[in-house]
Write a protein that holds these residues in place. Sequence first.
Motif, PDB file in Angstrom:
ATOM      1  N   VAL A 150     -25.252  -1.696   9.744  1.00  0.00           N
ATOM      2  CA  VAL A 150     -26.441  -1.608  10.596  1.00  0.00           C
ATOM      3  C   VAL A 150     -26.226  -0.497  11.621  1.00  0.00           C
ATOM      4  CG1 VAL A 150     -27.969  -2.877  12.171  1.00  0.00           C
ATOM      5  CG2 VAL A 150     -26.822  -4.094  10.303  1.00  0.00           C
ATOM      6  N   LYS A 151     -27.197   0.418  11.699  1.00  0.00           N
ATOM      7  CA  LYS A 151     -27.082   1.542  12.629  1.00  0.00           C
ATOM      8  C   LYS A 151     -27.889   1.315  13.897  1.00  0.00           C
ATOM      9  CE  LYS A 151     -24.412   4.125  10.274  1.00  0.00           C
ATOM     10  NZ  LYS A 151     -23.056   4.315  10.810  1.00  0.00           N
ATOM     11  N   GLN A 152     -28.942   0.520  13.769  1.00  0.00           N
ATOM     12  CA  GLN A 152     -29.844   0.317  14.914  1.00  0.00           C
ATOM     13  C   GLN A 152     -30.708  -0.919  14.655  1.00  0.00           C
ATOM     14  OE1 GLN A 152     -30.871   0.483  18.174  1.00  0.00           O
ATOM     15  NE2 GLN A 152     -30.240   2.621  18.015  1.00  0.00           N
ATOM     16  N   ILE A 153     -31.142  -1.562  15.725  1.00  0.00           N
ATOM     17  CA  ILE A 153     -32.134  -2.640  15.560  1.00  0.00           C
ATOM     18  C   ILE A 153     -33.336  -2.271  16.420  1.00  0.00           C
ATOM     19  CG2 ILE A 153     -32.608  -5.126  15.754  1.00  0.00           C
ATOM     20  CD1 ILE A 153     -29.534  -5.548  15.949  1.00  0.00           C
ATOM     21  N   HIS A 154     -34.486  -2.097  15.787  1.00  0.00           N
ATOM     22  CA  HIS A 154     -35.708  -1.846  16.555  1.00  0.00           C
ATOM     23  C   HIS A 154     -36.382  -3.182  16.782  1.00  0.00           C
ATOM     24  CE1 HIS A 154     -35.239   2.391  16.343  1.00  0.00           C
ATOM     25  NE2 HIS A 154     -35.339   2.435  15.024  1.00  0.00           N
ATOM     26  N   GLU A 155     -36.400  -3.623  18.019  1.00  0.00           N
ATOM     27  CA  GLU A 155     -36.929  -4.951  18.309  1.00  0.00           C
ATOM     28  C   GLU A 155     -38.459  -4.937  18.316  1.00  0.00           C
ATOM     29  OE1 GLU A 155     -35.223  -7.663  18.217  1.00  0.00           O
ATOM     30  OE2 GLU A 155     -36.824  -8.967  18.850  1.00  0.00           O
ATOM     31  N   LYS A 156     -39.034  -5.642  17.394  1.00  0.00           N
ATOM     32  CA  LYS A 156     -40.493  -5.822  17.258  1.00  0.00           C
ATOM     33  C   LYS A 156     -41.277  -4.533  17.504  1.00  0.00           C
ATOM     34  CE  LYS A 156     -40.193 -10.656  18.467  1.00  0.00           C
ATOM     35  NZ  LYS A 156     -39.021 -10.747  19.358  1.00  0.00           N
ATOM     36  N   PRO A 157     -41.128  -3.559  16.606  1.00  0.00           N
ATOM     37  CA  PRO A 157     -41.854  -2.296  16.820  1.00  0.00           C
ATOM     38  C   PRO A 157     -43.377  -2.478  16.755  1.00  0.00           C
ATOM     39  CG  PRO A 157     -40.806  -2.344  14.649  1.00  0.00           C
ATOM     40  CD  PRO A 157     -40.342  -3.553  15.370  1.00  0.00           C
ATOM     41  N   GLY A 158     -43.827  -3.595  16.197  1.00  0.00           N
ATOM     42  CA  GLY A 158     -45.266  -3.876  16.211  1.00  0.00           C
ATOM     43  C   GLY A 158     -46.004  -3.211  15.080  1.00  0.00           C
ATOM     44  N   ARG A 159     -45.749  -1.944  14.869  1.00  0.00           N
ATOM     45  CA  ARG A 159     -46.518  -1.220  13.845  1.00  0.00           C
ATOM     46  C   ARG A 159     -46.247  -1.795  12.453  1.00  0.00           C
ATOM     47  NH1 ARG A 159     -42.094   1.857  15.237  1.00  0.00           N
ATOM     48  NH2 ARG A 159     -40.749   2.279  13.449  1.00  0.00           N
ATOM     49  N   ALA A 160     -47.217  -1.577  11.550  1.00  0.00           N
ATOM     50  CA  ALA A 160     -47.082  -2.077  10.186  1.00  0.00           C
ATOM     51  C   ALA A 160     -45.963  -1.318   9.479  1.00  0.00           C
ATOM     52  CB  ALA A 160     -48.404  -1.882   9.452  1.00  0.00           C
ATOM     53  N   CYS A 161     -44.982  -2.015   8.989  1.00  0.00           N
ATOM     54  CA  CYS A 161     -43.930  -1.373   8.213  1.00  0.00           C
ATOM     55  C   CYS A 161     -43.241  -2.430   7.366  1.00  0.00           C
ATOM     56  CB  CYS A 161     -42.917  -0.679   9.126  1.00  0.00           C
ATOM     57  SG  CYS A 161     -42.077  -1.785  10.267  1.00  0.00           S
ATOM     58  N   ALA A 162     -42.701  -1.994   6.222  1.00  0.00           N
ATOM     59  CA  ALA A 162     -41.921  -2.917   5.411  1.00  0.00           C
ATOM     60  C   ALA A 162     -40.463  -2.612   5.690  1.00  0.00           C
ATOM     61  CB  ALA A 162     -42.236  -2.693   3.946  1.00  0.00           C
ATOM     62  N   GLY A 163     -39.599  -3.572   5.550  1.00  0.00           N
ATOM     63  CA  GLY A 163     -38.192  -3.287   5.780  1.00  0.00           C
ATOM     64  C   GLY A 163     -37.338  -4.535   5.834  1.00  0.00           C
ATOM     65  N   ILE A 164     -36.079  -4.299   6.266  1.00  0.00           N
ATOM     66  CA  ILE A 164     -35.146  -5.419   6.397  1.00  0.00           C
ATOM     67  C   ILE A 164     -35.285  -5.960   7.816  1.00  0.00           C
ATOM     68  CG2 ILE A 164     -32.732  -6.153   6.271  1.00  0.00           C
ATOM     69  CD1 ILE A 164     -32.172  -3.638   4.597  1.00  0.00           C
ATOM     70  N   VAL A 165     -35.602  -7.229   7.924  1.00  0.00           N
ATOM     71  CA  VAL A 165     -35.740  -7.796   9.269  1.00  0.00           C
ATOM     72  C   VAL A 165     -34.501  -8.605   9.620  1.00  0.00           C
ATOM     73  CG1 VAL A 165     -38.244  -7.881   9.087  1.00  0.00           C
ATOM     74  CG2 VAL A 165     -36.929  -9.946   8.593  1.00  0.00           C
ATOM     75  N   ASN A 166     -34.269  -8.692  10.922  1.00  0.00           N
ATOM     76  CA  ASN A 166     -33.216  -9.549  11.451  1.00  0.00           C
ATOM     77  C   ASN A 166     -33.731 -10.984  11.418  1.00  0.00           C
ATOM     78  OD1 ASN A 166     -31.358 -10.870  13.086  1.00  0.00           O
ATOM     79  ND2 ASN A 166     -32.174  -9.998  14.990  1.00  0.00           N
ATOM     80  N   THR A 167     -33.032 -11.858  10.705  1.00  0.00           N
ATOM     81  CA  THR A 167     -33.493 -13.251  10.621  1.00  0.00           C
ATOM     82  C   THR A 167     -33.101 -14.041  11.867  1.00  0.00           C
ATOM     83  OG1 THR A 167     -31.461 -14.000   9.591  1.00  0.00           O
ATOM     84  CG2 THR A 167     -33.238 -13.282   8.092  1.00  0.00           C
ATOM     85  N   GLY A 168     -32.278 -13.432  12.731  1.00  0.00           N
ATOM     86  CA  GLY A 168     -31.812 -14.179  13.912  1.00  0.00           C
ATOM     87  C   GLY A 168     -30.614 -15.053  13.573  1.00  0.00           C
ATOM     88  N   ALA A 169     -30.066 -14.888  12.348  1.00  0.00           N
ATOM     89  CA  ALA A 169     -28.838 -15.614  11.967  1.00  0.00           C
ATOM     90  C   ALA A 169     -27.710 -14.591  11.874  1.00  0.00           C
ATOM     91  CB  ALA A 169     -29.038 -16.322  10.633  1.00  0.00           C
TER      92      ALA A 169
END
Length: 374
Positions: free
Chosen positions: A123-142
């Motif tokens: 993981v290089k970066q976590i963008h917290e809730k960017p809001g905009r529509a995008c597909a990708g790998i999300v942080n499940t919080g686990a």
Amino acid sequence: MLPLANMPFMEHVVRALVDNGIDEIVAVVGYQKERVMDYFEDGVKFGARITYVFQEERLGTAHALRRAQEHIDDQFLVVNGDNILDSRAVGDLLSADGDYVILGALREHAGDYGVLVVDGDVVKQIHEKPGRACAGIVNTGAYKMMPDIFEEIPRTPISERGGYDITQTLCQMMERGVKIRTVVTKAIWGDAAFAWDLLAANSIAAGLMKSEIHGEIEDGVVIRGQVSLGEGSLIRSGSYIIGPVLIGEGCDIGPNVTILPSTTIGDSVRVGSFTEIRNSILMRGSRIGSMSVISDSVIGEDCCLGDMCLIEAGSSLAEVEGEFYRAEFGAVMGDSVVAGSRVLMMPCSVVGSSAKIGSGVTIRGSVERGSRVV
Ligand SMILES: CC(=O)N[C@H]1[C@@H](OP(=O)(O)OP(=O)(O)OC[C@H]2O[C@@H](n3ccc(=O)[nH]c3=O)[C@H](O)[C@@H]2O)O[C@H](CO)[C@@H](O)[C@@H]1O
């Protein structure tokens, strides 16, 4: 503590952990902590020892985790108590290599989550809730973490949301060169930000449950698929039930009731004749009259709806605390709502606890708690 498949949300999480051999859990509790502690007690009957730590003020996920520090001296997992994850997801996290691992999941609409920027599995970066529509790998919080995270948490700056975010803490560690990996799970994971999100989580949870019939089923009832019925419950003749459907203890259903997937009915619920319920959660003690239709809805505890009520599902704007959100459901209702007969609720109605709705009323939008609508 809200029920999914007639089990508190957090119990699903605890079971997923215990299934993976985890037998020590530290639960960070705050709002209505007694409800959690009275239910789980010391955890022994769920197969784990549960220790409670208190977070008086909700100051973010990093702040919450820090409450658990004194109980941790080795590698550990962090999971959200209000997410649904099946035991395979926990297994994926446990078997992943690395000191720090984030459980990721692919989502078409990733913008409402922490979005992971990765290079391979790093993981290089976590963008917290960017809001905009995008597909990708999300942080499940686990996460899988090491105790040295507790040295970094005090260096976490306050976020725009006014709290201390664990995702920010992890980003700082990445910047210092700590390798944080992700494992992308294909197992079940879902979260519930709004009451209507419970429907999707409930349908996942209901699908995972096994059929168990303890109550009484009269002749002339058709049951297909996974259906569970608790002790002392009765399904009267002419009813038609297609699972996954879970019905708790002491319920009285029918005659001639139709219940369609994925519906969960809590204990001591009464559903009157010729009523149809689909993809809904009815919490304990609620009563639904005859010839009503309830679709894609969450009905709180001890609600009472009269005859010929219609809750229509559809896409609309749902209002929560003055903000509007695009959503698709029928109605969500707090506890102890009373509605007369022939009440029509338009899609995405939000009805606060203890509201009283007169017969023949059409509800659109939101009804404040305790209000009387005539
Ligand atoms: C900053 C952060 O962590 N963001 C993650 C969090 O967002 P999200 O905004 O969903 O985080 P929540 O506010 O739901 O908090 C996550 C969990 O921590 C608990 N909690 C939160 C704050 C607090 O002060 N005390 C407390 O106990 C909540 O009850 C919940 O169980 O989970 C998402 C997955 O669902 C991730 O995609 C986000 O990247």
